[in-house]
Design a protein around this motif. Structure first.
Motif, short mmCIF file in Angstrom:
data_model
loop_
_atom_site.label_atom_id
_atom_site.label_comp_id
_atom_site.label_asym_id
_atom_site.label_seq_id
_atom_site.Cartn_x
_atom_site.Cartn_y
_atom_site.Cartn_z
N PRO A 217 0.79 -1.24 0.18
CA PRO A 217 0.06 -0.12 -0.04
C PRO A 217 0.82 1.24 0.02
N CYS A 220 2.12 2.34 3.65
CA CYS A 220 2.44 1.03 4.23
C CYS A 220 3.67 0.43 3.62
N SER A 239 -2.84 2.43 6.51
CA SER A 239 -3.35 1.74 5.37
C SER A 239 -4.75 0.90 5.74
N ILE A 240 -5.52 0.69 4.72
CA ILE A 240 -6.74 -0.18 5.00
C ILE A 240 -6.19 -1.62 5.24
N ALA A 241 -4.89 -1.92 4.89
CA ALA A 241 -4.33 -3.24 4.92
C ALA A 241 -3.27 -3.33 6.06
N ASP A 270 -4.89 2.79 -1.35
CA ASP A 270 -6.08 1.96 -0.57
C ASP A 270 -7.28 1.87 -1.47
N THR A 271 -7.75 2.89 -2.13
CA THR A 271 -9.03 2.65 -2.77
C THR A 271 -8.87 1.52 -3.86
N ILE A 273 -6.97 -1.24 -3.34
CA ILE A 273 -6.96 -2.52 -2.80
C ILE A 273 -8.34 -2.81 -2.35
N HIS A 290 -7.67 -7.39 3.26
CA HIS A 290 -7.31 -6.38 2.37
C HIS A 290 -5.87 -6.56 1.89
N THR A 294 -4.24 -6.57 -1.84
CA THR A 294 -3.16 -5.86 -2.35
C THR A 294 -2.52 -6.34 -3.46
N ASP A 348 -16.01 1.81 1.34
CA ASP A 348 -14.70 2.18 1.69
C ASP A 348 -14.81 2.27 3.29
N PRO A 351 -9.25 3.90 6.78
CA PRO A 351 -7.93 3.23 7.18
C PRO A 351 -7.95 2.58 8.55
#
Length: 353
Positions: A217, A220, A239-241, A270-271, A273, A290, A294, A348, A351
């Motif tokens: 990400p 990240c 990050s979302i991940a 992130d979007t 992912i 997530h 990635t 979404d 994060p």
């Protein structure tokens, strides 16, 4: 620390045989991979590449981490170096679950340290494996410091989520299993957190002259930042991940691997992912983390221009577009996630740190 070798991975494969689940692979629909602004997994495109998903999220404990955990503990058991205090590890969740599961199968006590914001599904699963769980701080580095202190005071064997040759070698066994099912494999795409999976897979791929795409990400990116700096450095994690890819610093093994020929660093937003994860659910009914999505996002992200006056321009890609006829395997590395977030398409959730 000595560099990882393909021999280490072959030894790990022999050691863990019969203790882990061989990976299953499945092809995406012909033409499924296209530019990110269109639905990435519909079947109307005629793009002439072949893409498979390697479904390692079906592994014991729901992620590839079981491979390294089994290799680590069995190697120490064979050497007679497992202490009475058992094993301890700091983890965002998946490595801890794998360590606890492998320890339980070998009758070893496991103590696991996690960030306090680790997903509840992972914490509950850890406890179901019989591990003692400690929630410390908000980031992996804080949990790691607590784990190191515990190991020093109790004599417990300290494992690591990614930065250990036995852990990385176990993860690297995945590549040969994929090759056996996809003759003529050209490229493998893997998500990167701390770099254990990447280091292992890239080492095996280098041996077989297979290209490796390391995907992180944007916010990240411990490996990508180390590549820029020329050495492992601390990075921010947002990050979302981050729950599975949120390492603050990559390993020296991973940095060595990414510097090899036919190995490339990709960073994705992130979007994309989130969209890749949703697409796997919409089109395949696969509920993955997530972090797993990635890897796929590298193939579905719209390429973006990076300024040619920055080091990032020279060594970072923003997506990966296969060539005509190229055979690509995308590793979906984990599925310890809350599937309810997939029920409303293209939402979404924001994060996670």
């Amino acid at each position: 620390m000595p560099q990882l070798t393909y021999g280490d991975i072959k030894t790990a494969a022999d050691r863990i045989a019969g203790h882990i689940r061989p990976v299953a692979v499945a092809p995406l629909d012909p033409g499924a991979i296209r530019t990110a602004h269109r639905d990435p997994l519909d079947d109307r495109s005629s793009e002439p590449c072949e893409v498979w998903i390697a479904m390692e999220f079906m592994q014991h404990t729901g992620s590839f981490k079981a491979r390294g955990a089994v290799n680590f503990l069995r190697a120490h058991q064979d050497a007679g170096t497992l202490p009475d205090a058992g094993v301890t590890i700091a983890s965002g969740g998946n490595a801890g679950m794998a360590c606890a599961w492998a320890a339980g199968r070998q009758g070893v006590t496991a103590t696991v340290f996690l960030p306090a914001n680790a997903p509840v599904v992972k914490v509950n699963k850890l406890r179901s494996y019989g591990a003692t769980v400690h929630l410390v701080g908000e980031q992996y580095a804080e949990a790691l410091a607590a784990c190191e202190s515990f190991a020093a005071s109790t004599g417990a064997l300290a494992s690591h989520a990614y930065d250990h040759p036995l852990i990385a070698a176990g993860a690297g066994t995945l590549l040969d299993e994929i090759r056996q099912q996809i003759p003529g494999l050209d490229t493998v795409v893997v998500a990167v957190g701390g770099g254990g999976l990447f280091a292992g897979v890239a080492t095996a791929a280098q041996h077989h002259n297979i290209r490796t795409i390391a995907v992180e990400p944007e916010n990240c990116r411990a490996l990508n930042a180390a590549l820029e700096a020329g050495e492992p450095v601390d990075v921010s994690v947002d990050s979302i991940a981050a729950d599975s890819l949120g390492a603050r610093r990559t390993s020296a093994m991973a940095l060595h691997a990414v510097r090899q020929d036919r190995t490339h660093s990709v960073i994705v937003p992130d979007t994309d992912i989130i969209n890749a994860r949703q697409a796997l659910w919409d089109h395949r009914r696969l509920a993955v983390e997530h972090g797993a999505a990635t890897a796929l996002a590298a193939l579905t992200t719209q390429p973006r221009h990076l300024s040619d006056d920055t080091p990032e321009f020279r060594q970072t890609w923003t997506s990966y577009t296969p060539s005509p006829g190229e055979r690509v395997a995308v590793v979906l590395c984990g599925a310890n996630t809350d599937p309810t977030s997939l029920l409303t398409p293209h939402t979404d959730p924001g994060p996670q740190k």
